[in-house]
Design an enzyme around this catalytic site. Structure first.
Site: not given
Ligand SMILES: Cc1ncc(COP(=O)(O)O)c(C=O)c1O
Length: 363
Positions: A102, A169, A193
């Protein structure tokens, strides 16, 4: 129908009390004769829902007064681009620490817009640790890190000590334990989550940090648009926001994030202690940086094909006894248990007992 224990990394288990309340209110929200799904977002009823949700979020996360709270769409992934678009604007340099898939995606988006300095990466050891920081720029527009690495199972247990404004994040760590918003300029999380269903992303922005947002950005990608319109520039994800409100009320009813943190520590201890004492399973993650929420684990079966077969067997047999979504992320393999707030201590005990029995039968 019996409910399963759902160890999915997201979308993931929600508190049963919240689902029941939503079901009760499905056809008639508080005497309005309508579902929240059917309401105009400009109605008094909906205005009260979004306002209450923001209040609950402020109380639960102890968000200081001088922060904006936004309810956005596009997932956490859109924030990867919106953040540099809005804030990579002064020196046009930002520091990023690469700790998994991520943060890597966040880097790739930011690189489209400015000069990105990687101040640490744990890629060399499959993201199993958190790197030391090198060549940090005090004059960077911001320093970016992913608080909890959902796929790799690492977590920053301390806020990085740097001079540049911090952006993080917290998608998979939000509400799992007390978190100091006030040390950050921007904090964001996809809801799916601990916070609620997919479809809404929350972004907290320190008010004075918005000075650096340039003019002329596309309206939907300009944080000012959403600030100026109370997250109602266009139709917000109404129902998802409503469920977030129910989750937050539920957390308040339980006594806030303190009791959740206690339970989460017990859960993590149960599973990590088991892994550390097992001769068959193990955690690939360095002890000091293990995640409270996402626990990847592997077996010691050396042959890749045999190992893959064992993983599949584990996931299948677990599912048969109501322990679902335990397959590891496709990029990592093995297994992963996401033990978010809605998974009770007893649920993790059940998982650990299953793992012990599986070890006995297969080792
Ligand atoms: C730490 C983290 N950041 C970003 C995301 C991406 O999220 P989204 O699918 O809402 O774009 C996730 C998805 O699991 C994640 O775990």
């Amino acid at each position: 129908m019996a409910r399963v224990l759902n160890f999915s990394a997201g979308p993931s288990a929600l508190p049963e009390a919240v689902l029941k309340k939503a079901a009760d209110e499905m056809l008639d929200w508080q005497g309005t004769g309508q579902s929240v799904m059917e309401m105009s977002h400009r109605s008094k009823a909906y205005e009260s829902i979004i306002k209450k949700t923001e209040e609950l979020l402020r109380v639960t996360m102890q968000i200081p007064e001088d922060y904006h709270v936004l309810f956005l769409q596009g997932g956490a992934s859109l924030q990867f681009h919106t953040i540099p678009l809005n804030f990579l604007t002064k020196t046009k340099k930002a520091d990023y620490v690469q700790t998994g898939a991520w943060s890597q995606k966040a880097v790739e988006e930011a690189q489209k817009l400015g000069d990105i300095n990687i101040v640490g990466s744990s890629k060399d050891k499959k993201w199993s640790y958190l790197p030391a920081l090198t060549n940090v720029n005090d004059d960077a527009d911001y320093f970016y890190y992913c608080y909890n690495n959902t796929i790799e199972g690492t977590q920053f247990h301390q806020v990085p000590k740097v001079k540049a404004p911090l952006i993080t994040d917290i998608s998979s760590g939000i509400l799992s334990q007390p978190f100091d918003v006030s040390k950050h300029a921007v904090v964001f999380a996809g809801a799916q989550k601990n916070l609620g269903p997919a479809g809404v992303t929350i972004t907290l922005i320190k008010k004075d940090f918005t000075d650096r947002i340039p003019g002329g950005l596309p309206a939907m990608l300009d944080y000012k648009t959403h600030i100026d319109n109370g997250s109602m520039f266009n139709t917000p994800p109404c129902y998802a926001i409503y469920i977030v409100g129910l989750v937050l009320q539920h957390i308040q009813d339980l006594g806030g994030t303190g009791p959740l943190y206690d339970a989460n520590q017990q859960k993590a201890k149960l599973i990590y202690d088991f892994l550390d004492n097992s001769k068959y399973f193990y955690s690939p993650v360095e002890k000091s940086v293990r995640s409270l929420m996402n626990v990847p684990f592997l077996t010691r079966v050396a042959d890749p094909e045999a190992s893959e077969a064992v993983n599949k067997k584990f996931v299948k047999e677990a599912e048969a006894v109501g322990l679902v979504n335990l397959a590891g992320h496709r990029s990592v393999g093995g297994m992963r248990a996401s033990i978010y707030n809605a998974i009770p201590v007893a649920g993790v005990k059940k998982l650990v007992d299953f793992m012990a029995a599986f070890e006995k039968a297969n080792a």
